[in-house]
Every structure is written in C-alpha cells, then in structure tokens.
Scaffold this active site. Sequence first.
Site, short mmCIF file in Angstrom:
data_model
loop_
_atom_site.label_atom_id
_atom_site.label_comp_id
_atom_site.label_asym_id
_atom_site.label_seq_id
_atom_site.Cartn_x
_atom_site.Cartn_y
_atom_site.Cartn_z
N GLU A 85 43.80 3.03 58.97
CA GLU A 85 43.52 4.05 57.99
C GLU A 85 42.87 5.01 58.79
OE1 GLU A 85 39.78 3.55 55.16
OE2 GLU A 85 41.40 1.97 54.74
N GLY A 87 28.28 -0.15 63.09
CA GLY A 87 27.87 -1.12 64.02
C GLY A 87 28.61 -2.36 64.20
#
Length: 467
Positions: A265, A245
């Site tokens: 990543e 979120g």
Amino acid sequence: MVVRFHHLGGAVFGEWFGQQAPYATVDWAFVTDYASKTISVDRALALIKDHDVITMGLGANEPSSFLKALHTVANDVEDITIQNCLSLVPGEYLAEENLRKAFRIETWFMTPALRRLSSTGRVSYIPNSIRLAGLRRNHHRTSTMLVSLASTPGPDGLIRFACGNVYEERIASAAKCRILEVTPNAPWCGGNNFIDPDSIDYIIESDEAPAAVPSATPNDKDMVIGHTIADLINDGDCLQIGIGGIPNAVCQYLHDKRDLGIHTEMMTTGIMDLMKSGIVNNSRKQVDTGLTVFAFGAGTPELYAFMNNNNDLFTGRGEDINNPVVIARNDNQVSINTTVEIDLTGQCCSESVGTSLISGSGGQSDTAVGAQYSKNGRSIIALYSTVEKLNPVTRETEVMSKIVPMLRPGAGVTLSRNDVDWVVTEYGAVQLRGTSIRERARLLASIAHPAFRDDLLASARELGYME
C-alpha cells in the site's frame, strides 16, 4: 490546448492489473484551457461556504499552500468539515481557537498533531480500511471539495495526483468542486492515478514540495525483530512493508535476499533502497512483473525524486492495490505490519491505546488477509514485548507487557484473531494460524518478556483458556 496522452488499456482489474505489455496507446483529445482554471490560493479559499465538507489528498498529497492559508477564513465561515488521512502539513487552521471557530476534522488516520487536539472534541476518527476509503462517498454526505497536491503535466500530458491515489480519484468523481495544487516539485508517477483534465475545476500553482517523512533509525529492539522477520522471508517473495523503525530494520536485513517483489500500500524510503541495490527487481512476480506496485508514497525528498518518472513504479487506486483478491494474485506474498497490543487469543489492536486513538486501521487487515490468500503467503505482525509508561499517581516509570490477557477497554480490534498468522517480538516468532486458543496462549507467552510469562499463563488459566 489539445492534450494527447497514453493511457492504460482499461480501468478495472482484468484490463490493467497484471498487464505485462507496455501501456496501450489511446488518443484522447481534451480541450483544456489551463490558464483559465488557474486561480490564487485566496480565490480558492473564497469558494468555501458554510457547512462545506472538504477532503484533502492523503499524506504527501496534502495541498500545502491551501492548508497553510486555510486559517485566514476561520472568521468568515462556520461548520467546515475537513476530511484527511495521515495529515502531514502543519497549519494554523489546527490551532485550537481556529478549530472551535470554524473547523472540525474527520480523519482516517491520526497523526501526532491531531492526537494533541483530541480533547477538543473537534477531531473524530473514521474507522475504515484503505481498500474502502474511496467508497465512503456511498455512505456519507458528498464532499463539497477535493483539494490535492498534483504534478505538472508529464510525458503523456496528464496531471497526476502527486504521490498516490488511495481515494483521491473516487472522491473527486463525486465532489462538487475539484481543486489541484500543481507544483513542479511533486513527482510525476505513472499508473492509475490521473484525473480527467476536463473534470479539474481549478488549479493553484505553487512551489511547494510534498511533505517529507523522516526515515526512522532502528533501535536495538527493532534490529532484533527485523532480523527475525527477515529470516521468514525467502528469495523471490513479494512484500508489503510499511514505515517506521521495525520495517526499516527489516529492509536492512534483506540485503542477502534475491529477486524480491513489491506489492504494497505504501512506497517507502526502505523500499527505494532495496530497489537501488537490486534486491527488489520484481522479476518473479506472477502479475505486474518488473513493477513495484503501490497506492501511495511517503518519505524523504530523495524518495520523491526517485518516484519521479520512474518506469519501474506503478501507482494504483487504494481499492485495487489493497483488495485481498488482487494481493493474492502474486504467490509468496508477505505482509509485514506492526501492532500496539495483542491479547492471548490473537486479537491485535494497532490503532489505539484503550480509547485513545494514535493512528488508524490503514490497510493492516487488507494486506494480512490478502497475503494469506496467496499461494505460500504469510502475514507477519510485529511488536515490542513491553512498553514503558509513566504512572500518573506515583510519577514512576512502569514496564508493561504488550502481550496481554485481554485488550484494554475501548481498544479497537484492527486485525481479528481469525486473521492473525505470524507474531514476532524481540524474543522470537510464533505462528498462530490454525491454532487453538489454548495453544495461542502458550505460544504468545513464550515470546513475551520473561518477567511476564508466568503471569500470562496464570491469567490464561483463570480465563479458562487452558488447564
């Protein structure tokens, strides 16, 4: 058949990281009889022997057909260790009766399905960072098998790990048996994520798609925090941003920025949206200019379609992408991570609630440290100021501060207080880097929920942090 393909001009940082030229062309011939290596799922499962250690691909690289049928051998084998990270594929092998019969799980990153099984004693967490995940082979018994979802051969003739290469290649190099579940529904992503065709032992052909991760809809708190974080980001910055979120809210507030870059990543749906809108173009990166660089992708089917044969994306090994020295090669690197709880000295627990594991270390410390090595770089840790918990005695909902005098007993320190920089809640942002513990206590109390600020300052005095 003879396979001819293009390969990046090397396999270590100086030879391929930061290369702005097109792929170097190398003619490598492999005589690979694809058909002779193709086996059924049942035959692949028959290869499992007692006491085997089987490593699965990470997240969307999990081999769906293999895992969905794994429970069928539960009565035939014993003491099988399944190693995984961010497990997304459901399967009956995770039923408690099957775990107790044959399987134990070792994981680098807990998911809801594994958390529900923590009381069985058959699921154990592996403390680790992304940059070191592939190197665990140096400190642990060698995997018997590496089983991963993979793409069908692409434009260069290569089979590639479907959605990333955090540890897959490294584990494969030491495993006794390498099985790829090849599917036309997996994206073919360019980069350092391929496997030597001759080293593939077996191929399972399937029609499975990578496991999807729904895109979280930000709530009101997410939006406030996301707006605050976006104000800390400048045109031309290079971002590491995750999923959830708060990260999704950040992405929504970046649409007035220009020329953002990505070295992260995790490739996410939020990053995809920023690329499609032109906000992310990677034009100001000092290395890998023009490329969005990541170690793995996980998200919606739309994301996987976007990743397929996309020349603006580059997949690298986790040990390279999350190496702080490599991260710092781009100026203005900003890492954006979330945490569960932070104490008044700046210690962040992002993987557990006390002793109860809920996720994992992932690459939080890798990216936070790398960003701060970067010229003008920043690390941002975000969290809600409070959490609601059910009191097991009164059965009433209680509101608790997530900024605390001390971490709960048993909490893992994911990001040390030495490495924390910016901290953001829905009540503001403070920078802790270079501050004393006395200053940190005051700063963190200032962005706590107002109902807890006086108590936090009183606790800081009791602990001797301030007068």
